[in-house]
Design an enzyme around this catalytic site. Structure first.
Site: not given
Length: 349
Positions: A130-132, A157, A161
């Protein structure tokens, strides 16, 4: 190609399964069938002779070894993850166990098969992230996430990741495992689990309930239609350079409040209220702790190296999404009964 897809009964994973089967790939769908999974998501592929299903939790390394030994995939597409930020705030342990320990188990199962098969050059382990993991961007539209942006996760989260991404890179550098990584922007589209923003807005609008917008709604996201994402993922596993990462974005930035107004306008046209607009139901609620201000992906690498661009604008994609939810009420109604769905989560500090 024989693909082992983890999380193939989830939102993005099921889009990958459906597209891969349609393109003639064999697919082994490995999914634990936790609360966010639904086998109805892959019903159109389930009768294909190219499809098989294994109900296995990626935290169970012995079961993973069995699955890899039985099916001997040519490539792995690892999507299985706990992914809801609000749930990670309330209960981070599951995110650590699934996203970090589960990814470790997947890497070891894949490495064992790869070594026992004679370390074939064609084998691939594709980790979908993810870009998060990159943290939060300023409002300046000239600043975007690239593949070289330093990691700066802000939630349990995204931290889990980020950890899994580092493991994948380490297994490539240490053991030579042929890996690929992709980091995507916010996905949306059919089969999106009804605890995420877009389905929440659609479902609450139809029910006459408040449409919750966190804070002032100024948080910006880059929206990627899920079927575009699945197309990009299959391209990366077929043509991506081993050891390389690719950012996959929708090139569709907008604020959360703009997004909600767009959805309301679509539903106004599709299913008008007796009076007023669905936008009248918009309600600003207390913001999420650590809510990132902006995500935006620079997609130049995947565009230049692999020739990929998104094909669906956010306007067209939202129309397709709203129409799908209007036509598939039976699908989302039964999911609303699952634990925590429809409740406000992630407000603990």
């Amino acid at each position: 190609m024989k693909l082992l897809v983890t999380g193939g009964a989830g939102f993005i994973g099921s889009a990958v399964v459906r597209l891969a089967i349609a393109r003639g790939h064999e697919v082994v769908n490995v999914d634990a069938l936790t609360y966010a999974a639904c086998l109805d998501n892959v019903v159109e592929a389930a009768d294909s002779p190219l499809y098989s299903f294994e109900q296995v939790d990626i935290r169970d390394h012995a079961e993973l070894d069995r699955v890899f030994a039985r099916h001997k995939p040519d490539a792995v597409m690892h999507l299985a993850a706990e992914s809801h930020v609000d749930r990670s705030i309330d209960g981070p342990a599951e995110f650590i166990e699934t996203n970090i320990i589960g990814t470790f188990n997947m890497l070891e199962a894949a490495r064992k098969l790869w070594v026992e098969s004679g370390t074939p050059d064609a084998f691939r382990f594709h980790h979908i992230s993810t870009d998060e993991v990159f943290g939060s961007l300023p409002a300046d539209p000239g600043v975007q996430f690239t593949e070289d942006t330093p990691y700066d996760p802000r939630s349990p989260y995204s931290a889990s990741k980020a950890s899994s991404d580092h493991l994948v890179r380490a297994w490539h550098e240490t053991y030579g495992l042929p890996v690929l990584l992709t980091n995507c922007s916010n996905n949306y589209g059919p089969y999106h689990f009804p605890e995420k923003l877009i389905p929440v807005i659609i479902i609450n609008a139809l029910a006459g309930k408040p449409l919750p917008v966190y804070g002032d709604g100024s948080n910006i996201r880059d929206w990627l239609f899920v079927e575009d994402h699945a197309d990009a993922l299959l391209l990366v596993i077929e043509k991506g350079e081993v050891g390389r990462s690719y950012n996959i974005g929708g090139e569709n930035e907008c604020t959360n409040l703009e997004l909600v107004h767009t959805i309301c306008a679509i539903i106004d046209r599709r299913r008008p209220k007796p009076r007023g607009s669905y936008a009248d139901q918009i309600t600003h609620v207390i913001d999420r702790p650590g809510h990132d201000a902006r995500y935006a992906i620079d997609p130049n690498r995947i565009r230049k190296e692999l020739g990929w661009r998104p094909s669906v604008t956010v306007e067209a994609g939202l129309v397709r999404t709203v129409d799908w939810y209007l036509e598939n009420e039976a699908w989302w109604r039964k999911l609303l009964e699952r634990h925590g769905v429809g409740e406000r989560l992630g407000v603990r500090v």
